[in-house]
Enzyme design. Structure first.
Site, short mmCIF file in Angstrom:
data_model
loop_
_atom_site.label_atom_id
_atom_site.label_comp_id
_atom_site.label_asym_id
_atom_site.label_seq_id
_atom_site.Cartn_x
_atom_site.Cartn_y
_atom_site.Cartn_z
N ARG A 42 0.83 -1.22 0.00
CA ARG A 42 0.00 0.00 0.00
C ARG A 42 0.86 1.25 0.00
NH1 ARG A 42 2.64 1.89 3.21
NH2 ARG A 42 2.81 1.47 5.43
N ASP A 51 -2.57 5.55 13.20
CA ASP A 51 -3.48 4.39 13.32
C ASP A 51 -3.38 3.77 14.71
OD1 ASP A 51 -0.91 3.37 12.76
OD2 ASP A 51 -1.63 1.83 11.36
N GLY A 143 8.73 1.16 2.99
CA GLY A 143 7.55 1.88 3.47
C GLY A 143 6.30 1.58 2.64
N SER A 146 5.65 -4.20 2.48
CA SER A 146 5.91 -5.55 1.96
C SER A 146 5.73 -6.59 3.06
CB SER A 146 7.32 -5.63 1.40
OG SER A 146 8.27 -5.34 2.41
N ASP A 190 -1.96 -1.23 7.49
CA ASP A 190 -1.43 -1.97 6.34
C ASP A 190 -2.25 -3.22 6.03
OD1 ASP A 190 0.40 -0.05 6.92
OD2 ASP A 190 1.98 -1.41 7.58
N ASN A 233 13.86 -0.95 8.11
CA ASN A 233 13.15 -2.16 8.54
C ASN A 233 12.68 -1.95 9.98
OD1 ASN A 233 12.55 -4.74 9.58
ND2 ASN A 233 13.65 -5.63 7.86
C1 GLA Z 1 3.78 1.14 9.52
C2 GLA Z 1 2.76 0.44 10.41
C3 GLA Z 1 1.39 1.10 10.28
C4 GLA Z 1 1.48 2.61 10.48
C5 GLA Z 1 2.60 3.21 9.63
C6 GLA Z 1 2.84 4.67 9.91
O1 GLA Z 1 3.46 0.93 8.19
O2 GLA Z 1 2.66 -0.92 10.08
O3 GLA Z 1 0.49 0.50 11.19
O4 GLA Z 1 1.62 2.93 11.82
O5 GLA Z 1 3.83 2.53 9.81
O6 GLA Z 1 1.73 5.42 9.56
#
Ligand code: GLA
Length: 458
Positions: A42, A51, A143, A146, A190, A233
């Site tokens: 995503r 979140d 970011g 994956s 995610d 990571n």
């Molecule tokens: C990662 C986490 C998500 C969210 C983002 C930051 O992707 O898995 O839950 O907190 O960082 O927005």
């Protein structure tokens, strides 16, 4: 009724990637796969690091995904292989307890999270044996989620191989929870978008209860992803959990300061609900109650009336035990401000004024500034990349995902996309041979993709 992930009948021979994976599977395991499963990565358009504080976020799925070919059998063993030779084969028994090596971000540990999540959900004592061959197109540590896509793919295929049916919402919740076995205290964005995404639309993801609402992005602009080529990571460092912990402490401090019992509260959204305050009022409260200088453990313990042991066990995570300083004012300011920007972004998309693209771009820019200055989750390369993107014609540009490296997402007027790509290529990628070598998979236009699904061979 919440929908199950789709099961699509597919003509394998017509899809190069599926055909190749099927062949690799047959060579490796000497049998044909029974089905395929995939889950997308995503890009988060806005709503970073909120979140896990209970606030809504606004991501879209990307086309890149984790795909697995699977056969189920009674061998009593789960066998894993990956098309990327960097990721070694792995084997685990179906009857012994699945142990996930915390903080060890080896690829199969993410896979095991998904298996364990389904096993626990149904109390399965003996899982179906499986052979799995995994093929990922989401760039790792960038970011774009994956790792969560791998957990979601694994959860979905484990449910299917064990003949268990679950709604997309249930799968998203199970996968968000079980990914925490790896040690990062993620918020669920995610996994939610990986299951709940639909082609052609971004989603507003709300939590408790988990819900996804379509967000129609304005015509006339496209979203371009660019990787800073700095790997981040989450599970290999404590940056992420430090922020989770700082938000948790800020929650308690704000509640305590306003005479609300902080014991049941862990998320900044919960104080807002308890105080029946608006986000603007919460921002003012942060200024009033919290000081910008970092807090020491002693000061926090004194304020909350807890012992240092209680502080360590109830508020800190395993990998944040050694922290001595906490920036509470800045983190809470970011969270309440970002939560407000998400709602504003959604309402601009809904009402679609003529200047939508400009307004959304500004919100993205303010989001990046807040991530950089208040949440301190950017890095010099990402800041440089965002800057280049803006100079190259983007109306808005920001880091996406956890940060400290990884990708930026930019909103670019459609007619400027070609010149934008060229200019970012010249300014960020070509001058550096390492970046230049990665450019093809690092700089691309992304349209909202669909969610996780099972594919059955036709
Ligand atoms: C990662 C986490 C998500 C969210 C983002 C930051 O992707 O898995 O839950 O907190 O960082 O927005």
């Amino acid at each position: 009724m919440a929908a199950d992930p789709p099961k699509l009948r597919t003509w394998i021979a017509a899809n190069e990637r599926l055909k190749k994976l099927k062949n690799a599977f047959e060579t490796k395991y000497g049998e044909s796969p029974l089905f395929f499963a995939y889950a997308p990565g995503r890009v988060n358009l806005i709503g970073e690091h909120i979140d896990y504080c209970g606030y809504s976020v606004l991501p879209m799925a990307i086309e890149q995904n984790i795909l697995a070919a699977v056969s189920a059998n009674s061998s009593g063993v789960i066998q894993l292989a990956n098309t990327n030779p960097q990721y070694q084969d792995f084997k685990v028994s179906c009857t012994t307890e699945i142990v996930i090596d915390r903080g060890n971000p080896k690829w199969y540990n993410y896979f095991l999270c998904g298996v364990k999540g389904i096993q626990e959900q149904f109390g399965i004592t003996s899982l179906a044996g499986m052979c799995c061959f995994v093929d990922g197109t989401v760039p790792p540590s960038s970011g774009l989620s994956s790792s969560s896509a791998l957990v979601c793919c694994s959860g979905l295929l484990t449910a299917e191989a064990n003949k268990k049916s679950l709604s997309k919402v249930a799968l998203a919740e199970i996968c968000a929870k079980c990914e925490r076995y790896i040690g990062t205290e993620g918020g669920g964005m995610d996994q939610s978008i990986s299951f709940l995404a639909e082609q052609g639309t971004a989603k507003l993801i709300e939590f408790q209860p988990l819900r996804a609402t379509d967000v129609r992005l304005p015509d006339g602009a496209m979203f371009v992803i660019s990787n800073s080529c700095v790997e981040m990571n989450k599970a290999a460092s404590s940056h992420y959990n430090i922020r989770v912990v700082e938000c948790r402490i800020a929650t308690k401090m704000l509640a305590q300061a306003r005479g609300v019992d902080p014991s049941g509260l862990l998320k900044l959204s919960q104080v807002q609900t308890a105080l029946k305050a608006s986000l603007e009022e919460m921002l003012a409260l942060v200024d009033e109650v919290l000081h910008p200088e970092p807090y020491t453990r002693e000061e926090i313990c004194r304020f909350l009336g807890v012992t240092s042991e209680q502080f360590a066990t109830e508020l800190l995570s395993a990998n944040t035990q050694i922290l001595t300083q906490f920036k509470l004012h800045q983190r809470a300011k970011h969270v309440y401000g970002e939560a407000a920007r998400v709602m504003r972004f959604k309402s601009v998309c809904d009402s679609g004024p003529a200047e939508s693209v400009q307004l959304l771009g500004e919100l993205m820019n303010r989001s990046h500034a807040s991530c950089r200055d208040l949440y301190e989750c950017s890095c010099p390369e990402l800041d440089q990349l965002v800057d280049i993107c803006l100079k190259s014609g983007a109306v808005g540009s920001r880091l996406t995902g956890a940060g400290w490296g990884g990708c930026a997402v930019s909103m670019v007027p459609t007619e400027k996309v070609e010149s934008f790509l060229q200019s970012v290529r010249e300014a960020y990628y070509l001058p550096d041979p390492r970046r230049a070598a990665m450019e093809k998979q690092s700089l691309f236009v992304s349209k909202p993709g669909g969610g996780a699904a099972i594919l059955l061979a036709d």
